[in-house]
Enzyme design. Structure first.
Site, PDB file in Angstrom:
ATOM      1  N   PHE A  44       3.266   9.333   5.298  1.00  0.00           N
ATOM      2  CA  PHE A  44       2.056   9.785   5.997  1.00  0.00           C
ATOM      3  C   PHE A  44       0.791   9.601   5.175  1.00  0.00           C
ATOM      4  O   PHE A  44      -0.272  10.057   5.578  1.00  0.00           O
ATOM      5  CB  PHE A  44       2.203  11.266   6.390  1.00  0.00           C
ATOM      6  CG  PHE A  44       3.225  11.494   7.465  1.00  0.00           C
ATOM      7  CD1 PHE A  44       2.888  11.334   8.804  1.00  0.00           C
ATOM      8  CD2 PHE A  44       4.524  11.843   7.157  1.00  0.00           C
ATOM      9  CE1 PHE A  44       3.829  11.527   9.808  1.00  0.00           C
ATOM     10  CE2 PHE A  44       5.474  12.039   8.152  1.00  0.00           C
ATOM     11  CZ  PHE A  44       5.124  11.884   9.481  1.00  0.00           C
ATOM     12  N   TYR A  47       0.822  -1.216   0.000  1.00  0.00           N
ATOM     13  CA  TYR A  47       0.000   0.000   0.000  1.00  0.00           C
ATOM     14  C   TYR A  47       0.855   1.265   0.000  1.00  0.00           C
ATOM     15  O   TYR A  47       0.417   2.310  -0.463  1.00  0.00           O
ATOM     16  CB  TYR A  47      -0.922   0.001   1.220  1.00  0.00           C
ATOM     17  CG  TYR A  47      -2.034  -1.004   1.090  1.00  0.00           C
ATOM     18  CD1 TYR A  47      -3.261  -0.633   0.553  1.00  0.00           C
ATOM     19  CD2 TYR A  47      -1.849  -2.327   1.460  1.00  0.00           C
ATOM     20  CE1 TYR A  47      -4.282  -1.553   0.411  1.00  0.00           C
ATOM     21  CE2 TYR A  47      -2.858  -3.258   1.318  1.00  0.00           C
ATOM     22  CZ  TYR A  47      -4.078  -2.870   0.790  1.00  0.00           C
ATOM     23  OH  TYR A  47      -5.079  -3.781   0.638  1.00  0.00           O
ATOM     24  N   ARG A 101     -21.472   4.586  10.859  1.00  0.00           N
ATOM     25  CA  ARG A 101     -20.555   5.613  10.329  1.00  0.00           C
ATOM     26  C   ARG A 101     -21.227   6.972  10.159  1.00  0.00           C
ATOM     27  O   ARG A 101     -20.624   7.887   9.606  1.00  0.00           O
ATOM     28  CB  ARG A 101     -19.997   5.170   8.971  1.00  0.00           C
ATOM     29  CG  ARG A 101     -19.148   3.925   9.034  1.00  0.00           C
ATOM     30  CD  ARG A 101     -17.750   4.224   9.545  1.00  0.00           C
ATOM     31  NE  ARG A 101     -17.039   2.995   9.859  1.00  0.00           N
ATOM     32  CZ  ARG A 101     -15.855   2.967  10.460  1.00  0.00           C
ATOM     33  NH1 ARG A 101     -15.257   4.083  10.812  1.00  0.00           N
ATOM     34  NH2 ARG A 101     -15.276   1.830  10.741  1.00  0.00           N
ATOM     35  N   SER A 116       9.119   2.362   5.956  1.00  0.00           N
ATOM     36  CA  SER A 116       8.170   1.670   6.828  1.00  0.00           C
ATOM     37  C   SER A 116       8.076   2.407   8.157  1.00  0.00           C
ATOM     38  O   SER A 116       8.997   3.123   8.540  1.00  0.00           O
ATOM     39  CB  SER A 116       8.644   0.247   7.115  1.00  0.00           C
ATOM     40  OG  SER A 116       8.742  -0.484   5.921  1.00  0.00           O
ATOM     41  N   THR A 117       6.968   2.206   8.860  1.00  0.00           N
ATOM     42  CA  THR A 117       6.839   2.794  10.193  1.00  0.00           C
ATOM     43  C   THR A 117       7.546   1.889  11.191  1.00  0.00           C
ATOM     44  O   THR A 117       7.213   0.712  11.306  1.00  0.00           O
ATOM     45  CB  THR A 117       5.358   2.930  10.572  1.00  0.00           C
ATOM     46  OG1 THR A 117       4.713   3.650   9.528  1.00  0.00           O
ATOM     47  CG2 THR A 117       5.195   3.651  11.897  1.00  0.00           C
ATOM     48  N   ASP A 175       9.317  -7.135  -4.906  1.00  0.00           N
ATOM     49  CA  ASP A 175       8.616  -7.803  -3.803  1.00  0.00           C
ATOM     50  C   ASP A 175       8.938  -9.286  -3.847  1.00  0.00           C
ATOM     51  O   ASP A 175       9.204  -9.843  -4.921  1.00  0.00           O
ATOM     52  CB  ASP A 175       7.101  -7.584  -3.927  1.00  0.00           C
ATOM     53  CG  ASP A 175       6.396  -7.693  -2.582  1.00  0.00           C
ATOM     54  OD1 ASP A 175       5.912  -6.658  -2.081  1.00  0.00           O
ATOM     55  OD2 ASP A 175       6.353  -8.815  -2.020  1.00  0.00           O
ATOM     56  N   GLN A 219      -3.642   1.010  15.251  1.00  0.00           N
ATOM     57  CA  GLN A 219      -3.508   0.147  16.420  1.00  0.00           C
ATOM     58  C   GLN A 219      -2.066  -0.301  16.615  1.00  0.00           C
ATOM     59  O   GLN A 219      -1.513  -0.216  17.712  1.00  0.00           O
ATOM     60  CB  GLN A 219      -4.438  -1.052  16.278  1.00  0.00           C
ATOM     61  CG  GLN A 219      -4.285  -2.028  17.414  1.00  0.00           C
ATOM     62  CD  GLN A 219      -5.525  -2.885  17.597  1.00  0.00           C
ATOM     63  OE1 GLN A 219      -6.654  -2.416  17.491  1.00  0.00           O
ATOM     64  NE2 GLN A 219      -5.303  -4.150  17.842  1.00  0.00           N
ATOM     65  N   CYS A 252      -2.485   0.520  10.458  1.00  0.00           N
ATOM     66  CA  CYS A 252      -1.493   1.382  11.126  1.00  0.00           C
ATOM     67  C   CYS A 252      -1.827   1.811  12.550  1.00  0.00           C
ATOM     68  O   CYS A 252      -1.014   1.640  13.450  1.00  0.00           O
ATOM     69  CB  CYS A 252      -1.268   2.625  10.285  1.00  0.00           C
ATOM     70  SG  CYS A 252      -0.548   2.233   8.692  1.00  0.00           S
TER      71      CYS A 252
HETATM   72  P1  NAI Z   1       2.020  -4.229   2.848  1.00  0.00           P
HETATM   73  O1  NAI Z   1       1.899  -5.468   3.648  1.00  0.00           O
HETATM   74  O2  NAI Z   1       0.903  -3.830   1.957  1.00  0.00           O
HETATM   75  O3  NAI Z   1       3.314  -4.356   1.896  1.00  0.00           O
HETATM   76  C1  NAI Z   1       4.564  -4.820   2.314  1.00  0.00           C
HETATM   77  C2  NAI Z   1       5.163  -5.660   1.180  1.00  0.00           C
HETATM   78  O4  NAI Z   1       6.527  -5.942   1.486  1.00  0.00           O
HETATM   79  C3  NAI Z   1       4.487  -7.010   0.966  1.00  0.00           C
HETATM   80  O5  NAI Z   1       4.016  -7.102  -0.367  1.00  0.00           O
HETATM   81  C4  NAI Z   1       5.612  -8.028   1.239  1.00  0.00           C
HETATM   82  O6  NAI Z   1       5.536  -9.172   0.392  1.00  0.00           O
HETATM   83  C5  NAI Z   1       6.849  -7.210   0.933  1.00  0.00           C
HETATM   84  N1  NAI Z   1       8.080  -7.688   1.543  1.00  0.00           N
HETATM   85  C6  NAI Z   1       8.299  -8.050   2.832  1.00  0.00           C
HETATM   86  N2  NAI Z   1       9.593  -8.414   2.996  1.00  0.00           N
HETATM   87  C7  NAI Z   1      10.201  -8.269   1.801  1.00  0.00           C
HETATM   88  C8  NAI Z   1      11.531  -8.479   1.328  1.00  0.00           C
HETATM   89  N3  NAI Z   1      12.505  -8.891   2.142  1.00  0.00           N
HETATM   90  N4  NAI Z   1      11.812  -8.256   0.029  1.00  0.00           N
HETATM   91  C9  NAI Z   1      10.853  -7.827  -0.803  1.00  0.00           C
HETATM   92  N5  NAI Z   1       9.569  -7.613  -0.423  1.00  0.00           N
HETATM   93  C10 NAI Z   1       9.252  -7.826   0.863  1.00  0.00           C
HETATM   94  O7  NAI Z   1       2.395  -3.064   3.840  1.00  0.00           O
HETATM   95  P2  NAI Z   1       2.030  -1.504   3.711  1.00  0.00           P
HETATM   96  O8  NAI Z   1       0.647  -1.245   4.121  1.00  0.00           O
HETATM   97  O9  NAI Z   1       2.520  -1.000   2.390  1.00  0.00           O
HETATM   98  O10 NAI Z   1       2.952  -0.898   4.851  1.00  0.00           O
HETATM   99  C11 NAI Z   1       4.368  -0.822   4.715  1.00  0.00           C
HETATM  100  C12 NAI Z   1       4.909   0.042   5.833  1.00  0.00           C
HETATM  101  O11 NAI Z   1       4.436   1.373   5.674  1.00  0.00           O
HETATM  102  C13 NAI Z   1       4.467  -0.389   7.225  1.00  0.00           C
HETATM  103  O12 NAI Z   1       5.540  -0.172   8.121  1.00  0.00           O
HETATM  104  C14 NAI Z   1       3.327   0.542   7.542  1.00  0.00           C
HETATM  105  O13 NAI Z   1       3.196   0.735   8.925  1.00  0.00           O
HETATM  106  C15 NAI Z   1       3.747   1.816   6.841  1.00  0.00           C
HETATM  107  N6  NAI Z   1       2.657   2.677   6.441  1.00  0.00           N
HETATM  108  C16 NAI Z   1       1.498   2.162   5.932  1.00  0.00           C
HETATM  109  C17 NAI Z   1       0.466   2.994   5.531  1.00  0.00           C
HETATM  110  C18 NAI Z   1      -0.801   2.423   5.028  1.00  0.00           C
HETATM  111  O14 NAI Z   1      -1.752   3.189   4.910  1.00  0.00           O
HETATM  112  N7  NAI Z   1      -0.870   1.151   4.696  1.00  0.00           N
HETATM  113  C19 NAI Z   1       0.589   4.453   5.619  1.00  0.00           C
HETATM  114  C20 NAI Z   1       1.869   4.896   6.096  1.00  0.00           C
HETATM  115  C21 NAI Z   1       2.840   4.036   6.504  1.00  0.00           C
END
Ligand code: NAI
Length: 704
Positions: free
Chosen positions: A184, A36, A464, A152-153, A58, A300, A298
């Site tokens: 953000f 995301y 909602r 990442s966070t 990925d 929680q 995020c």
């Molecule tokens: P997500 O789970 O959608 O994506 C993470 C991706 O990383 C997955 O597709 C996974 O297969 C891949 N991955 C994991 N280890 C890997 C590796 N060693 N090599 C290659 N790919 C790998 O996570 P999301 O939602 O994108 O969140 C990512 C970070 O951003 C988290 O720390 C989250 O807290 C932070 N964040 C998320 C937001 C959101 O709205 N989803 C907003 C702001 C920050």
């Protein structure tokens, strides 16, 4: 989904995209993690920087295949259009992690950082194994210098860990710079948020190499983000800011949700209250929608992360404070499910109930931590037969989430859960409609038609507050419409750390609310607001302790100058002033206080302190003197304690003051109003709220 992409994309973006011609890229970016955050962020970077080549990699080949297909793996308004235009021009999605890392100048780590579900810190700490794995991969593969950007966070100090892993595993001669650049964006409005961010935050080392790396990353964003919105800080501030921003947003939601419960019990309307409160420019109107609670991947997890940090630092009151935000969220979901059961005559067993919405919020297909999952679980436990409709979430996802949540197999779930292809089908023959996600389309349905197909009496539970309740009731649809509670998002007001709030209103009004909640038997609401008071008390005590500890463990018999007694500057009001409490703690420790305030009378000070300490004025005389001006108060003192933020305190001649004080001389700035660097250059030891004292000070005791 009916959202028009032209609503979301500013006209110039189409122009930017069509002009892209990638000859030799000026910079190559690799983004590890195509989720995301990684996907949309890189799509915007590539679309705004035709001179940069961006490859998103990925480990999940399925995800990468999705990004390379017509059905992107995540739904985000406006995303399809951008990706389609620049994919395979300067934006690539690949599983060839090694090649992409090898070629890159700059690497984003955008992998997930879920809450740990095992071992130490279970249910609290962030699981950093994916970040660590990514760092190890980078170290093993890279043969040239890289800037590694933590997107990442992560908990504070994670960049340190990445640095250590890179340093101890690197190939000879390879140099790394590690930056923190938290994201953000909010799901559902990711493209808008990325195109017009409130700020971009970059944290890095305070070294020459560090600042060069910061400049390079900043240069990327400057392609479309105004320079003044790019904020650079030290690494730890950057890491912590992300956790805090999410904690504050969630806190606002929990705050208004507690009020929704009070409204339901008193006849006030939470929408009216939220509107009236939000028009106060100090509070603002964002994140004040009462609902069945926050969800998503995020909030929680980031609050738990902060709680874990506080617990590790032995700051129990801080941990307890933030825990309340989560407790209210859980309670709100349960309370909503109970409201449904109670109103359906005490039982939903065997009753068909339509669930409108399963995503954690509108405009996303993401269901992580969605409140809908919890509400559905409670209803399934009560034996209801759910017919779930969501415009974007797949039926596989719904079954998976519910079987994880209920511990049932998909087959068992089949008895209780059906997925509907459209809302009319879900509502047909049902006893009630439960709105769990605020999708726009739910407000536009033909409720007269829906009503005609439902069981009577027909119920709507609007979790909602998105439906037109008057219409639902007036169309003589003879129903019970029940609703919960009949960054620019946070704003920059009231974010000054200090020794706490005072004045005649805040504390008394919160106590008022607590009392109301207790009388209404809303114990979780009372507990929640009690935490706000507790943190205020704790902050005052903590500051006084900081003073005693740094004055070698004792202030007994020591002269201490108190600068400011009013509860804030530009008033002579002392009601509930933090200064009173700080003085009381110091008097209890035997200090001799010399108090100066430009406006508060000495009578007032004596009265407040005798009330607070229970001493007579005569007894107080041994411990308290009133000074007519600050130089007199400071003369011969061991320490100056700033309790009120009067402007004049910043303008005093501190060289002169220093020359008249006991040595070593201390300043404790409880309002963050003095120029600390200047004071230290004079020779003061400076301590303040929210900042670790520099190592080169006389004393190496750290603040609490
Ligand atoms: P997500 O789970 O959608 O994506 C993470 C991706 O990383 C997955 O597709 C996974 O297969 C891949 N991955 C994991 N280890 C890997 C590796 N060693 N090599 C290659 N790919 C790998 O996570 P999301 O939602 O994108 O969140 C990512 C970070 O951003 C988290 O720390 C989250 O807290 C932070 N964040 C998320 C937001 C959101 O709205 N989803 C907003 C702001 C920050």
């Amino acid at each position: 989904m009916s959202t028009s992409h032209s609503d979301i994309l500013p006209s110039h973006i189409t122009h930017d995209i069509s002009n892209i011609r990638l000859n030799k890229p000026q910079l190559r970016i690799c983004c590890i993690g195509a989720g995301y955050v990684g996907g949309p962020t890189c799509a915007i970077i590539a679309s705004k920087c035709p001179n940069i080549q961006v490859t998103v990699v990925d480990i999940s080949s399925e995800r990468i295949a999705g990004w390379n297909s017509d059905a992107l793996p995540i739904f985000e308004p406006g995303l399809d259009e951008i990706v389609r235009k620049i994919r395979n021009r300067n934006l690539f999605f690949s599983t060839d992690i090694e090649k992409s890392i090898q070629e890159a100048d700059l690497i984003f780590i955008s992998v997930h950082t879920p809450t740990k579900s095992y071992g130490f810190g279970t249910g609290r700490a962030a699981d950093l194994r994916y970040v660590e794995e990514a760092a190890r991969q980078i170290a093993h593969i890279s043969k040239t210098d890289k800037i590694v950007v933590e997107k990442s966070t992560v908990p504070v100090k994670a960049c340190e860990s990445i640095k250590t892993i890179l340093k101890t595993n690197k190939h000879r001669g390879v140099n790394y710079q590690v930056l923190s650049n938290p994201e953000f964006l909010a799901e559902g409005s990711a493209i808008h948020d990325l195109l017009a961010p409130d700020r971009v935050l970059i944290g890095g080392d305070e070294t020459v190499e560090g600042s060069l790396a910061i400049k390079k990353l900043s240069w990327i964003y400057e392609h479309w983000v105004p320079k003044e919105k790019i904020l650079t800080t030290n690494t730890w501030s950057s890491e912590l800011s992300k956790l805090v921003a999410n904690a504050f947003l969630a806190q606002r939601i929990s705050s208004i949700n507690t009020i929704s419960a009070v409204c339901e019990a008193t006849g006030a309307s939470v929408s009216e209250v939220a509107k009236a409160v939000g028009l106060d420019s100090r509070i603002g109107n964002k994140f004040l929608n009462a609902s069945i609670g926050f969800g998503g991947s995020c909030f929680q997890k980031d609050i738990y992360n902060l709680i874990y940090l506080a617990e590790s630092l032995k700051l129990e009151p801080v941990a307890q404070y933030w825990l309340q935000v989560i407790k209210i969220n859980d309670w709100q979901r349960e309370r909503f499910a109970q409201m449904i059961v109670q109103n359906l005559f005490g039982s939903v067993s065997g009753k068909k109930i339509a669930i409108f919405g399963f995503a954690f919020k509108k405009d996303t297909a993401d269901t992580r931590e969605s409140s809908s999952i919890y509400v559905c679980r409670y209803l399934i436990d009560e034996g209801a037969s759910l017919h779930i409709y969501d415009p974007k979430v797949s039926s596989d996802r719904i079954y998976l989430d519910l079987s994880e949540q209920t511990g049932s197999t998909e087959r068992d779930l089949n008895d209780h859960v059906q997925i509907a292809n459209e809302p009319y089908e879900a509502a047909k023959d049902s006893h009630a409609i439960v709105v769990c996600t605020e999708w726009d389309e739910f407000a536009k349905l033909d409720y007269e038609l829906i009503y005609s197909t439902m069981q009577k009496p027909s119920f709507i539970f609007d979790g909602r507050l998105v439906l037109d309740h008057d219409h639902l009731m007036s169309a003589s649809v003879s129903e019970v419409a029940k609703a919960v509670g009949l960054d620019s998002r946070i704003g920059n007001k009231f974010l000054n750390a200090s020794i706490g709030f005072g004045g005649s209103c805040f504390q008394k009004d919160i106590y008022n609310l607590i009392y109301l909640a207790e009388s209404l038997k809303l114990e979780p609401v009372a507990q929640y607001w009690l935490q706000v008071i507790k943190i205020n008390d704790w902050q005052r005590e903590r500051f006084a302790q900081m003073i005693v500890q740094n004055l070698f463990g004792s202030v007994s018999g020591k002269k201490i100058a108190i600068f400011g007694f009013a509860f804030k500057k530009d008033t002579a009001d002392t009601r509930e002033s933090s200064s009173i409490y700080v003085c009381r703690y110091l008097i209890d420790e035997g200090a001799s206080l010399h108090i100066y305030d430009p406006k508060v009378s000495s009578d007032r000070i004596y009265l407040d302190l005798s009330e607070q300490t229970g001493s007579t004025e005569r007894d107080l005389n041994d411990h308290v003197q009133i000074a007519n001006e600050p130089y007199e108060a400071a003369k011969d003192s061991h320490a100056i304690v700033v309790c009120t933020e009067w402007d004049e305190f910043a303008k005093l001649d501190y060289e002169l003051i220093y020359s008249t004080m006991q040595k070593p001389s201390f300043i404790f700035d409880g309002r963050l109003v003095l120029d600390h660097d200047h004071l230290m250059s004079i020779g003061f030891n400076v301590f303040c709220i929210g900042k670790k004292p520099p190592k080169n000070q006389f004393t190496n005791q750290s603040p609490l």
